[in-house]
Design a protein around this motif. Structure first.
Motif, PDB file in Angstrom:
ATOM      1  N   LEU A 121     103.763  88.203  70.876  1.00  0.00           N
ATOM      2  CA  LEU A 121     102.760  89.228  71.105  1.00  0.00           C
ATOM      3  C   LEU A 121     102.961  90.310  70.060  1.00  0.00           C
ATOM      4  N   ASP A 122     101.964  90.505  69.196  1.00  0.00           N
ATOM      5  CA  ASP A 122     102.074  91.471  68.113  1.00  0.00           C
ATOM      6  C   ASP A 122     100.777  92.262  68.026  1.00  0.00           C
ATOM      7  N   SER A 123     100.849  93.540  68.218  1.00  0.00           N
ATOM      8  CA  SER A 123      99.689  94.439  68.158  1.00  0.00           C
ATOM      9  C   SER A 123      98.578  93.999  69.099  1.00  0.00           C
ATOM     10  N   GLY A 124      98.945  93.517  70.262  1.00  0.00           N
ATOM     11  CA  GLY A 124      97.963  93.119  71.252  1.00  0.00           C
ATOM     12  C   GLY A 124      97.393  91.723  71.063  1.00  0.00           C
ATOM     13  N   VAL A 125      97.903  90.987  70.059  1.00  0.00           N
ATOM     14  CA  VAL A 125      97.423  89.627  69.796  1.00  0.00           C
ATOM     15  C   VAL A 125      98.486  88.635  70.238  1.00  0.00           C
ATOM     16  N   LEU A 126      98.126  87.771  71.169  1.00  0.00           N
ATOM     17  CA  LEU A 126      99.040  86.744  71.666  1.00  0.00           C
ATOM     18  C   LEU A 126      98.846  85.480  70.845  1.00  0.00           C
ATOM     19  N   THR A 127      99.938  84.992  70.249  1.00  0.00           N
ATOM     20  CA  THR A 127      99.916  83.754  69.473  1.00  0.00           C
ATOM     21  C   THR A 127     100.825  82.752  70.155  1.00  0.00           C
ATOM     22  N   VAL A 128     100.274  81.578  70.467  1.00  0.00           N
ATOM     23  CA  VAL A 128     101.050  80.525  71.126  1.00  0.00           C
ATOM     24  C   VAL A 128     101.058  79.313  70.209  1.00  0.00           C
ATOM     25  N   LYS A 129     102.256  78.827  69.884  1.00  0.00           N
ATOM     26  CA  LYS A 129     102.411  77.632  69.054  1.00  0.00           C
ATOM     27  C   LYS A 129     102.906  76.500  69.939  1.00  0.00           C
ATOM     28  N   VAL A 130     102.135  75.415  69.971  1.00  0.00           N
ATOM     29  CA  VAL A 130     102.444  74.271  70.828  1.00  0.00           C
ATOM     30  C   VAL A 130     102.576  73.041  69.933  1.00  0.00           C
ATOM     31  N   PRO A 131     103.804  72.641  69.588  1.00  0.00           N
ATOM     32  CA  PRO A 131     103.966  71.481  68.708  1.00  0.00           C
ATOM     33  C   PRO A 131     103.743  70.160  69.443  1.00  0.00           C
ATOM     34  N   LYS A 132     103.282  69.168  68.693  1.00  0.00           N
ATOM     35  CA  LYS A 132     103.112  67.837  69.265  1.00  0.00           C
ATOM     36  C   LYS A 132     104.479  67.200  69.474  1.00  0.00           C
ATOM     37  N   ALA A 133     104.538  66.274  70.400  1.00  0.00           N
ATOM     38  CA  ALA A 133     105.770  65.524  70.620  1.00  0.00           C
ATOM     39  C   ALA A 133     106.032  64.645  69.398  1.00  0.00           C
ATOM     40  N   GLU A 134     107.293  64.358  69.116  1.00  0.00           N
ATOM     41  CA  GLU A 134     107.661  63.582  67.939  1.00  0.00           C
ATOM     42  C   GLU A 134     107.013  62.197  67.941  1.00  0.00           C
ATOM     43  N   THR A 135     106.810  61.590  69.083  1.00  0.00           N
ATOM     44  CA  THR A 135     106.262  60.242  69.133  1.00  0.00           C
ATOM     45  C   THR A 135     104.794  60.189  68.762  1.00  0.00           C
ATOM     46  N   THR A 136     104.084  61.305  68.830  1.00  0.00           N
ATOM     47  CA  THR A 136     102.653  61.293  68.531  1.00  0.00           C
ATOM     48  C   THR A 136     102.327  61.764  67.125  1.00  0.00           C
ATOM     49  N   LYS A 137     103.314  62.238  66.382  1.00  0.00           N
ATOM     50  CA  LYS A 137     103.044  62.689  65.021  1.00  0.00           C
ATOM     51  C   LYS A 137     102.815  61.477  64.115  1.00  0.00           C
ATOM     52  N   PRO A 138     101.840  61.566  63.219  1.00  0.00           N
ATOM     53  CA  PRO A 138     101.622  60.454  62.299  1.00  0.00           C
ATOM     54  C   PRO A 138     102.782  60.341  61.319  1.00  0.00           C
ATOM     55  N   HIS A 139     103.098  59.149  60.916  1.00  0.00           N
ATOM     56  CA  HIS A 139     104.163  58.956  59.942  1.00  0.00           C
ATOM     57  C   HIS A 139     103.744  57.883  58.942  1.00  0.00           C
ATOM     58  N   ARG A 140     104.359  57.909  57.778  1.00  0.00           N
ATOM     59  CA  ARG A 140     104.018  56.970  56.717  1.00  0.00           C
ATOM     60  C   ARG A 140     105.025  55.829  56.699  1.00  0.00           C
ATOM     61  N   ILE A 141     104.514  54.662  56.432  1.00  0.00           N
ATOM     62  CA  ILE A 141     105.362  53.477  56.293  1.00  0.00           C
ATOM     63  C   ILE A 141     105.163  52.946  54.883  1.00  0.00           C
TER      64      ILE A 141
END
Length: 57
Positions: A31-51
């Motif tokens: 909470l900074d200057s009345g602005v609420l920022t929420v960061k919600v990361p994806k679970a590791e299993t759902t992140k795209p990855h390169r093969i």
């Protein structure tokens, strides 16, 4: 004509539905200057990855 402007102060509660594929251990909220920022990361299993694909020629 009388106009009034109201501003809420004190405690409040806000609820939001989040998708099921998140990592709740790493959720951050600031909470900074009345602005609420929420960061919600994806679970590791759902992140795209390169093969890497190699050729044996």
């Amino acid at each position: 004509m009388l106009r009034r402007s109201t501003r809420r102060t004190g405690r409040f509660e806000y609820r939001a539905a989040l998708p099921g594929d998140i990592n709740p251990e790493n959720v951050e909220a600031t909470l900074d200057s009345g602005v609420l920022t929420v960061k919600v990361p994806k679970a590791e299993t759902t992140k795209p990855h390169r093969i890497e694909i190699t050729s044996e020629r």
